[in-house]
Design a protein around this motif. Structure first.
Motif, mmCIF file in Angstrom:
data_model
loop_
_atom_site.group_PDB
_atom_site.id
_atom_site.type_symbol
_atom_site.label_atom_id
_atom_site.label_comp_id
_atom_site.label_asym_id
_atom_site.label_seq_id
_atom_site.Cartn_x
_atom_site.Cartn_y
_atom_site.Cartn_z
ATOM 1 N N LYS A 1 7.034 -12.844 -75.735
ATOM 2 C CA LYS A 1 6.879 -12.455 -76.790
ATOM 3 C C LYS A 1 8.004 -10.347 -77.334
ATOM 4 C CE LYS A 1 2.198 -11.887 -76.588
ATOM 5 N NZ LYS A 1 1.103 -10.806 -76.813
ATOM 6 N N ARG B 1 1.764 -16.338 -67.924
ATOM 7 C CA ARG B 1 1.449 -14.799 -68.666
ATOM 8 C C ARG B 1 2.963 -14.192 -68.925
ATOM 9 N NH1 ARG B 1 -0.967 -9.630 -68.133
ATOM 10 N NH2 ARG B 1 -0.383 -9.969 -65.999
ATOM 11 N N ILE B 2 3.717 -14.648 -67.476
ATOM 12 C CA ILE B 2 5.508 -13.728 -67.584
ATOM 13 C C ILE B 2 6.164 -14.559 -68.967
ATOM 14 C CG2 ILE B 2 7.390 -13.663 -66.481
ATOM 15 C CD1 ILE B 2 6.045 -13.019 -63.768
ATOM 16 N N ARG B 3 6.162 -15.515 -69.146
ATOM 17 C CA ARG B 3 7.306 -16.355 -70.128
ATOM 18 C C ARG B 3 6.193 -15.938 -71.010
ATOM 19 N NH1 ARG B 3 7.036 -22.803 -67.365
ATOM 20 N NH2 ARG B 3 8.885 -21.784 -65.577
ATOM 21 N N MET C 1 -1.983 -7.241 -62.054
ATOM 22 C CA MET C 1 -1.073 -7.533 -61.046
ATOM 23 C C MET C 1 0.098 -7.191 -61.914
ATOM 24 S SD MET C 1 0.492 -10.244 -59.313
ATOM 25 C CE MET C 1 -0.878 -11.799 -58.541
ATOM 26 N N PRO C 2 0.478 -6.095 -60.728
ATOM 27 C CA PRO C 2 2.368 -5.527 -60.987
ATOM 28 C C PRO C 2 3.022 -6.549 -60.842
ATOM 29 C CG PRO C 2 0.495 -3.620 -59.979
ATOM 30 C CD PRO C 2 0.357 -4.923 -59.841
ATOM 31 N N HIS C 3 4.611 -5.846 -62.049
ATOM 32 C CA HIS C 3 5.113 -7.008 -61.435
ATOM 33 C C HIS C 3 7.066 -6.098 -61.407
ATOM 34 C CE1 HIS C 3 3.598 -10.761 -61.909
ATOM 35 N NE2 HIS C 3 2.700 -10.381 -63.401
ATOM 36 N N LEU D 1 12.321 -2.719 -72.313
ATOM 37 C CA LEU D 1 11.163 -2.033 -71.316
ATOM 38 C C LEU D 1 9.323 -2.246 -71.745
ATOM 39 C CD1 LEU D 1 12.900 -0.408 -67.806
ATOM 40 C CD2 LEU D 1 11.556 -2.470 -68.395
ATOM 41 N N GLU E 1 0.544 -16.592 -63.450
ATOM 42 C CA GLU E 1 1.103 -15.502 -63.525
ATOM 43 C C GLU E 1 2.104 -15.336 -64.402
ATOM 44 O OE1 GLU E 1 -0.642 -13.003 -63.081
ATOM 45 O OE2 GLU E 1 0.857 -12.014 -63.367
ATOM 46 N N GLU F 1 2.200 -3.115 -66.284
ATOM 47 C CA GLU F 1 2.131 -3.122 -65.013
ATOM 48 C C GLU F 1 3.585 -3.915 -64.873
ATOM 49 O OE1 GLU F 1 -0.050 -7.193 -65.603
ATOM 50 O OE2 GLU F 1 -1.839 -5.371 -64.746
ATOM 51 N N VAL F 2 4.702 -3.770 -65.704
ATOM 52 C CA VAL F 2 6.447 -3.642 -65.108
ATOM 53 C C VAL F 2 6.537 -2.438 -64.425
ATOM 54 C CG1 VAL F 2 8.479 -5.032 -65.947
ATOM 55 C CG2 VAL F 2 6.279 -5.238 -66.887
ATOM 56 N N PHE F 3 7.852 -2.624 -63.532
ATOM 57 C CA PHE F 3 8.551 -1.739 -62.759
ATOM 58 C C PHE F 3 9.793 -2.439 -62.316
ATOM 59 C CE2 PHE F 3 6.700 -3.528 -59.349
ATOM 60 C CZ PHE F 3 7.680 -2.780 -58.485
ATOM 61 N N MET G 1 2.681 -6.568 -71.203
ATOM 62 C CA MET G 1 2.013 -7.562 -69.893
ATOM 63 C C MET G 1 1.123 -6.149 -69.004
ATOM 64 S SD MET G 1 3.673 -9.999 -68.629
ATOM 65 C CE MET G 1 3.414 -9.651 -66.423
ATOM 66 N N LEU H 1 7.262 -12.594 -71.698
ATOM 67 C CA LEU H 1 8.742 -12.031 -72.102
ATOM 68 C C LEU H 1 8.816 -12.483 -73.468
ATOM 69 C CD1 LEU H 1 9.982 -13.438 -68.547
ATOM 70 C CD2 LEU H 1 10.966 -11.277 -70.598
ATOM 71 N N LEU I 1 7.869 -4.583 -73.251
ATOM 72 C CA LEU I 1 6.959 -6.431 -72.296
ATOM 73 C C LEU I 1 5.691 -5.542 -70.997
ATOM 74 C CD1 LEU I 1 8.706 -8.491 -70.839
ATOM 75 C CD2 LEU I 1 9.587 -6.784 -69.165
ATOM 76 N N GLU J 1 9.154 -14.491 -82.392
ATOM 77 C CA GLU J 1 8.941 -12.777 -82.683
ATOM 78 C C GLU J 1 9.940 -11.941 -82.742
ATOM 79 O OE1 GLU J 1 5.756 -12.592 -82.447
ATOM 80 O OE2 GLU J 1 5.510 -10.446 -82.164
#
Lengths: 379, 175
Positions: free
Chosen positions: B110, B103-105, A1-3, B151, B100, B161-163, B158, B108, B154, A326
């Motif tokens: 990383k 997964r986002i956390r 899913m894009p974010h 970016l 989600e 999938e980030v914009f 991910m 981030l 990230l 990290e």
């Protein structure tokens, strides 16, 4: 899913646990801090008066911040005027060696070599008084040396003088007064650009004196630092650790007692930068920090720096290497008085970083005679 | 309670939660985030009425406390920022919101803290490059470089999938 990034960041904050602190906690913490500061100032005020009398000439660096410059200028000037003829300066003949000698100009001291790279070497300029204030985990204050700038000598052909500007007051050199920038918001102090004095110290070889523009040093002051440039015997730069393992492709890129960012450091500090690929030291107009860009591509770099233990913000029991997050890993010396920080910058993973730190042999950071030549420290 | 304490308390009541979120995104740990906020607010209390923009001061102090910026001054070269962004998103699937979020956390976490801080200040707090540089005590070139690298990292974490929306991108770039 894009974010969408901002939504993604907001999502990541959601489902927060109940806060441990409230308004009253903040108020209490603020009042406590204010009381501690008042007590600290009261204590150091009386101590400073004693120090100012005892150490105005012999130990000017012990003077409290803000009071040093006016009271120690004359002592420094006397030292400069009585100094014997300075030794000629020559750029090192081998990589990762330094040739700066320590010298004084008025109340300023140009220390020996603090950083070397294949393209230039750097010495720091220290003024009387205290530098940046720090607070340890107990709330006790300590201060960095009052480093106000640097002298940089570039290897032959490395520096591009075409952007340097001539100033009639700068004698044979080029002077640029660091201008005041615009304040970002009302109430915030406006930052200054750096003031630079650039001069040719040998055929096709250039040097710079670089200080904060906010200090308002005139061209003549920087020119006098340049004129005082003094050479010393060529010596390999040494660091307080040796690496038994280096990831494939990485090689020594810089070494010294401060990092590429040229910050003021404490006794026992040393630094190694490893770089993967050839960085061309050419057409420089200043020193180089991260990122190292070659044809729009970032060269991978790793940095290792030894700090005194009180600088540690991610403490851990024992002396085994660990990574609190990290890209950032640590290992303490056996006596836990110092630690090394390895910054991977996202170029290698924590597993590889731990492998590097586990291969480290420490010298005694407090005893420079035990340090390793940088070229030997990176296997 | 003095007027000063009352003003400060009102400020804390309004700002503590956003500051906690900012600190959390920067350091990735709620407890450490709360400690950082408390330290920053204590500093702010001492300087209260001597600074014109307490919100900006608090934000800077929180981020710096979280990533310890003051210990390693930065001196960087500028690097051009990539404008390439992936396609627009599909409609959000709310049934998987918790997964989600985790997964986002994880993604981030990383990313190195400084890169994360730059992304947070620019794309959540809406600071310009100049403001972000001031908050972190680093050159604007570093902010550009770290934005680009952050970016990139990230997206790698991910799965590309980030914009950044056009509106947010413009807002974050504005000085």
């Amino acid at each position: 899913m894009p974010h969408e990034l901002s939504e993604m960041l907001r999502d990541a904050q959601a489902d927060a646990p109940p806060p441990r602190y409230g308004v009253q906690d903040a108020l209490r913490a603020g009042r406590k801090r204010q009381q501690r500061r008042r007590a600290l100032w009261a204590g150091t005020g009386s101590a400073a008066a004693v120090l100012a009398v005892a150490a105005a000439v012999a130990v000017p660096q012990l003077l409290p911040a803000g009071s040093g410059r006016s009271t120690t200028v004359n002592a420094g000037s006397t030292t400069a005027s009585k100094a014997p003829a300075k030794a000629p300066f020559a750029y090192p003949s081998t990589a990762f060696s330094g040739t700066f000698a320590k010298y004084t100009v008025g109340d300023l001291t140009v220390d020996g070599t603090v950083l070397v790279t294949p393209g230039y070497q750097v010495a720091s300029i220290t003024a009387p008084g205290r530098g940046q204030a720090y607070e340890d985990e107990n709330g006790d204050r300590y201060y960095a040396p009052n480093v106000i700038g640097h002298v940089v000598t570039y290897a032959k052909g490395v520096f591009d003088p075409s952007r340097a500007r001539k100033d009639p007051k700068a004698g044979a050199g080029y002077f640029h007064a660091g201008e005041k920038k615009q304040a970002i918001k009302p109430g915030l102090p406006a930052p200054y650009a750096e003031s630079t004095y650039t001069w040719k110290y040998a055929d096709d070889a250039w040097a710079q004196v670089i200080v904060g523009g906010g200090l308002k040093y005139p061209a003549t002051k920087l020119a006098s630092i340049a004129q005082g440039l003094t050479g010393g015997a060529e010596q390999p730069v040494k660091v307080g650790l040796r690496l038994g393992y280096v990831p494939a492709g990485f090689a020594l890129g810089a070494a010294g007692t401060t990092s590429d960012y040229l910050g003021a450091t404490f006794d026992g500090t040393s630094y190694l930068r490893l770089i993967k690929g050839e960085f061309p030291y050419e057409k420089l107009t200043g020193t180089v920090g991260d990122p190292f860009i070659v044809r729009d591509k970032q060269l991978p770099i790793l940095s290792l720096q030894i700090y005194p233990a009180r600088e540690q913000k991610y403490d851990a029991p024992g002396t085994a290497a660990y990574c609190p997050q990290e890209g950032l890993c640590y290992r303490y010396t056996a006596d836990k008085k110092f630690f090394v920080e390895l910054n991977g910058g996202g170029f290698i993973g924590n597993t590889e970083m731990l492998k590097m730190l586990n291969s480290v042999t420490f010298a005694n950071p407090a005893d420079r005679s035990t340090w390793f030549a940088a070229t030997e420290a990176v296997g | 309670m003095s007027d000063r304490d009352r003003e400060f308390s009102d400020f804390v009541a309004a700002q503590m939660e956003p500051l906690r979120g900012l600190a959390y995104l920067t350091c990735g740990d709620w407890q450490a985030a709360e400690d950082a906020v408390l330290v920053a607010l204590a500093k702010l209390y001492v300087k209260w009425r001597r600074i014109d923009n307490p919100a900006a001061y608090a934000r800077t102090a929180v981020v710096r406390a979280a990533i310890d910026e003051t210990r390693r001054p930065w001196w960087r070269r500028e690097r051009a920022q990539s404008n390439a962004m992936p396609d627009r998103p599909d409609a959000r699937d709310d049934t998987n919101a918790v997964d989600e979020r985790l997964r986002i956390r994880e993604a981030l976490q990383k990313i190195p803290a400084r890169l994360r801080a730059v992304l947070t200040l620019r794309y959540l707090e809406g600071l310009s490059i100049q403001e972000t540089a001031e908050a972190l005590g680093c050159p604007e070139g570093t902010v550009k470089s770290y934005t680009s690298r952050g970016l990139e990292a990230l997206r790698a974490a991910m799965g590309a999938e980030v914009f950044v929306s056009r509106e947010n991108y413009r807002a974050a770039r504005a000085v």
